[in-house]
Write a protein that holds these residues in place. Structure first.
Motif, PDB file in Angstrom:
ATOM      1  N   ILE A 148      51.843  51.536  36.262  1.00  0.00           N
ATOM      2  CA  ILE A 148      52.510  50.865  37.381  1.00  0.00           C
ATOM      3  C   ILE A 148      53.306  51.876  38.198  1.00  0.00           C
ATOM      4  CG2 ILE A 148      54.370  49.241  37.953  1.00  0.00           C
ATOM      5  CD1 ILE A 148      53.435  47.573  35.519  1.00  0.00           C
ATOM      6  N   ILE A 149      54.026  52.766  37.508  1.00  0.00           N
ATOM      7  CA  ILE A 149      54.840  53.775  38.198  1.00  0.00           C
ATOM      8  C   ILE A 149      53.954  54.750  38.955  1.00  0.00           C
ATOM      9  CG2 ILE A 149      56.511  55.647  37.878  1.00  0.00           C
ATOM     10  CD1 ILE A 149      57.331  54.113  35.243  1.00  0.00           C
ATOM     11  N   SER A 150      52.882  55.212  38.305  1.00  0.00           N
ATOM     12  CA  SER A 150      52.003  56.219  38.911  1.00  0.00           C
ATOM     13  C   SER A 150      51.257  55.671  40.115  1.00  0.00           C
ATOM     14  CB  SER A 150      51.002  56.730  37.876  1.00  0.00           C
ATOM     15  OG  SER A 150      51.664  57.413  36.830  1.00  0.00           O
ATOM     16  N   SER A 151      50.863  54.397  40.042  1.00  0.00           N
ATOM     17  CA  SER A 151      50.072  53.823  41.141  1.00  0.00           C
ATOM     18  C   SER A 151      50.855  53.827  42.445  1.00  0.00           C
ATOM     19  CB  SER A 151      49.636  52.407  40.796  1.00  0.00           C
ATOM     20  OG  SER A 151      50.769  51.565  40.636  1.00  0.00           O
ATOM     21  N   SER A 152      52.185  53.698  42.358  1.00  0.00           N
ATOM     22  CA  SER A 152      52.991  53.681  43.578  1.00  0.00           C
ATOM     23  C   SER A 152      53.249  55.078  44.117  1.00  0.00           C
ATOM     24  CB  SER A 152      54.335  53.000  43.304  1.00  0.00           C
ATOM     25  OG  SER A 152      55.135  53.804  42.466  1.00  0.00           O
ATOM     26  N   MET A 153      53.023  56.087  43.271  1.00  0.00           N
ATOM     27  CA  MET A 153      53.316  57.470  43.661  1.00  0.00           C
ATOM     28  C   MET A 153      52.061  58.283  43.958  1.00  0.00           C
ATOM     29  SD  MET A 153      56.664  58.005  43.633  1.00  0.00           S
ATOM     30  CE  MET A 153      56.852  56.415  44.412  1.00  0.00           C
ATOM     31  N   MET A 154      50.902  57.632  43.970  1.00  0.00           N
ATOM     32  CA  MET A 154      49.644  58.364  44.133  1.00  0.00           C
ATOM     33  C   MET A 154      49.511  58.994  45.508  1.00  0.00           C
ATOM     34  SD  MET A 154      46.852  56.038  42.079  1.00  0.00           S
ATOM     35  CE  MET A 154      45.498  57.102  42.553  1.00  0.00           C
ATOM     36  N   THR A 155      50.028  58.332  46.518  1.00  0.00           N
ATOM     37  CA  THR A 155      49.923  58.901  47.855  1.00  0.00           C
ATOM     38  C   THR A 155      50.844  60.098  48.003  1.00  0.00           C
ATOM     39  OG1 THR A 155      50.341  58.488  50.190  1.00  0.00           O
ATOM     40  CG2 THR A 155      51.668  57.250  48.657  1.00  0.00           C
ATOM     41  N   SER A 156      50.405  61.084  48.741  1.00  0.00           N
ATOM     42  CA  SER A 156      51.219  62.288  48.937  1.00  0.00           C
ATOM     43  C   SER A 156      52.247  62.103  50.039  1.00  0.00           C
ATOM     44  CB  SER A 156      50.319  63.490  49.285  1.00  0.00           C
ATOM     45  OG  SER A 156      49.576  63.218  50.462  1.00  0.00           O
ATOM     46  N   SER A 157      52.180  60.946  50.716  1.00  0.00           N
ATOM     47  CA  SER A 157      53.111  60.701  51.818  1.00  0.00           C
ATOM     48  C   SER A 157      54.538  60.541  51.299  1.00  0.00           C
ATOM     49  CB  SER A 157      52.714  59.423  52.569  1.00  0.00           C
ATOM     50  OG  SER A 157      53.716  59.057  53.483  1.00  0.00           O
ATOM     51  N   SER A 158      55.443  61.297  51.869  1.00  0.00           N
ATOM     52  CA  SER A 158      56.838  61.194  51.459  1.00  0.00           C
ATOM     53  C   SER A 158      57.475  59.904  51.951  1.00  0.00           C
ATOM     54  CB  SER A 158      57.642  62.398  51.995  1.00  0.00           C
ATOM     55  OG  SER A 158      57.566  62.436  53.410  1.00  0.00           O
ATOM     56  N   GLN A 159      56.740  59.166  52.806  1.00  0.00           N
ATOM     57  CA  GLN A 159      57.254  57.896  53.299  1.00  0.00           C
ATOM     58  C   GLN A 159      57.035  56.769  52.292  1.00  0.00           C
ATOM     59  OE1 GLN A 159      58.951  57.897  56.223  1.00  0.00           O
ATOM     60  NE2 GLN A 159      58.552  60.104  56.127  1.00  0.00           N
ATOM     61  N   GLN A 160      56.185  57.022  51.279  1.00  0.00           N
ATOM     62  CA  GLN A 160      55.919  56.004  50.269  1.00  0.00           C
ATOM     63  C   GLN A 160      57.203  55.698  49.498  1.00  0.00           C
ATOM     64  OE1 GLN A 160      53.099  54.309  49.526  1.00  0.00           O
ATOM     65  NE2 GLN A 160      54.232  53.155  47.992  1.00  0.00           N
ATOM     66  N   VAL A 161      57.632  54.443  49.537  1.00  0.00           N
ATOM     67  CA  VAL A 161      58.893  54.088  48.889  1.00  0.00           C
ATOM     68  C   VAL A 161      58.653  53.663  47.446  1.00  0.00           C
ATOM     69  CG1 VAL A 161      60.042  53.430  51.024  1.00  0.00           C
ATOM     70  CG2 VAL A 161      58.716  51.716  49.750  1.00  0.00           C
ATOM     71  N   PHE A 162      59.722  53.725  46.666  1.00  0.00           N
ATOM     72  CA  PHE A 162      59.696  53.321  45.265  1.00  0.00           C
ATOM     73  C   PHE A 162      60.284  51.923  45.208  1.00  0.00           C
ATOM     74  CE2 PHE A 162      61.064  54.123  40.717  1.00  0.00           C
ATOM     75  CZ  PHE A 162      59.772  54.264  40.237  1.00  0.00           C
ATOM     76  N   THR A 163      59.436  50.903  45.002  1.00  0.00           N
ATOM     77  CA  THR A 163      59.853  49.512  45.141  1.00  0.00           C
ATOM     78  C   THR A 163      60.549  48.988  43.886  1.00  0.00           C
ATOM     79  OG1 THR A 163      57.774  48.631  44.271  1.00  0.00           O
ATOM     80  CG2 THR A 163      57.876  49.135  46.637  1.00  0.00           C
TER      81      THR A 163
END
Length: 407
Positions: A148-163
């Motif tokens: 679950i944690i990794s799936s949200s961090m897969m994108t390299s975009s620094s705009q991806q938030v940690f929900t």
């Protein structure tokens, strides 16, 4: 058992827990076939971290405890029959969480419709007891949570938030307090989980997520293989330095320092740490630190980075570098004093140019080193101080600041 007169009523032997030697309130049967009171066997297995059955001495492979309902009903009936003798009937215990329930919650945690509710329930379960932690680990909770944690961090975009969902999953994963085997498995479960946690530190808004990520990394690297330690990305060190700068919490700071202490000796890690800007941050932290343990850890990291030329150069370049290190000698604790002398030894042995030696005179560092030789302290500390003074005695003896010959 209230005001039970032991001379009037004898408790049946098979009602007595083999550990507490008291009548069982919630009898449960271990995988070895022996029945114990739940509180006693959970304390034995989970709080005291034993892995054998107290009676049979067999290794406990399956940690799930099976409620012995028949025996409990017999005990409750016996208590009712002997109520006139002061025997109190034990209430029926609340059913504990089971493997089946945990597995269902873990599966639901991957469903968008049930994710938040399931993760919050898992959080309450893991915080409830040590037994629940071990039970959750045994059914593969770390797999689900790390995914679950990794799936949200897969994108390299620094705009991806940690929900919120990922934050809760990280909270549960940290509080699992995984065994060494469980921690080792995190390295390979979902690609590079170290990279994932590094991105969490970079992107998470809440200070708790930063703290959980760095504390989990600290635990992982305590059991890591050499190859896993030597292949760290420079960004890893950049984010650790940022935690030290932000001072999000005392726990996070201590975990970061412990993490740096464990990884810096390997490969080029001390150089990566220096390039990430760790030295000036540590010196500033040392100037502000009022806690002995934190000061000791900071000096240990400085000892390690000063084994590289770049690290020594950063200490010398900082306006307060030599001064704050010198202040640690007899200023905080014997441990900090010894480490401060080691730092000065590295600097003077390999980076002791004329300017550095002059600065040490002006700051009173030479007098501190002479004091080390005169007081009762560690042998190695004295040896390093003596070596510094011997190597540079010709330079320092010429100074009007020194009124007597050095060694």
């Amino acid at each position: 058992m209230g005001d039970l007169d032991q001379n009037e009523v004898e408790v049946p032997r098979f009602f007595v827990c083999p550990i507490s030697l008291e009548m069982m309130k919630d009898p449960v049967t271990l995988s070895t076939g022996i029945t114990y009171d739940r509180d006693s066997i959970e304390n034995w297995l989970f709080s005291r971290k034993n892995d054998v059955c107290p009676v049979t001495k067999q290794v406990v492979v399956d940690i799930e405890l099976t409620p012995n309902h028949t025996l409990r009903r017999l005990i409750q009936s016996w208590c009712t029959l002997n109520a006139s003798s002061g025997v109190e009937r034990f209430p029926t215990p609340r059913p504990p969480i089971s493997k089946t329930q945990i597995i269902k919650l873990l599966k639901d945690s991957k469903s968008p419709h049930h994710q938040i509710k399931s993760l919050n329930r898992l959080k309450s379960i893991v915080l409830e007891s040590e037994k629940n932690k071990r039970l959750m680990e045994s059914v593969g909770a770390a797999d689900y949570l790390s995914t679950i944690i990794s799936s949200s961090m897969m994108t390299s975009s620094s705009q991806q938030v940690f929900t919120g969902a990922e934050e809760t999953a990280l909270c549960v994963l940290y509080h699992l307090k995984l065994s060494p085997t469980g921690l080792k498995s995190l390295f390979g479960k979902t690609g590079d989980f170290v990279e994932t946690l590094t991105r969490v530190i970079q992107r998470a808004d809440g200070y708790e997520s930063h703290a959980y990520a760095v504390m989990l990394l600290k635990s992982m690297f305590e059991v890591a293989e050499p190859m896993q330690v030597t292949s760290l990305n420079p960004k890893f060190f950049t984010e650790l330095v940022r935690i030290l700068i932000d001072q999000i919490s005392q726990k996070a700071t201590k975990a970061t320092l412990k993490l740096l202490i464990s990884v810096c000796p390997w490969g080029r890690n001390r150089i990566k740490a220096v390039e990430a800007g760790v030295v000036p941050v540590l010196i500033e932290a040392l100037l502000e630190s009022s806690e002995k343990r934190v000061s000791e850890m900071i000096t240990m990291v400085l000892v390690q980075v000063c084994q590289s030329a770049d690290g020594r150069a950063e200490v010398v370049k900082h306006g307060g570098g030599l001064a704050v290190v010198s202040r640690m000698i007899f200023g905080v604790s014997p441990v900090a004093s010894e480490r401060a002398v080691r730092i000065l030894h590295s600097v003077t042995m390999f980076s002791g140019n004329t300017r550095v030696l002059q600065e040490m005179l002006e700051l009173g560092v030479v007098e501190k080193l002479l004091l080390v030789l005169q007081v009762d302290c560690g042998r190695k500390m004295k040896e390093k101080a003596m070596e510094i003074l011997k190597i540079h005695s010709r330079v320092w003896n010429k100074s009007p600041c020194i009124t007597y010959n050095l060694i």
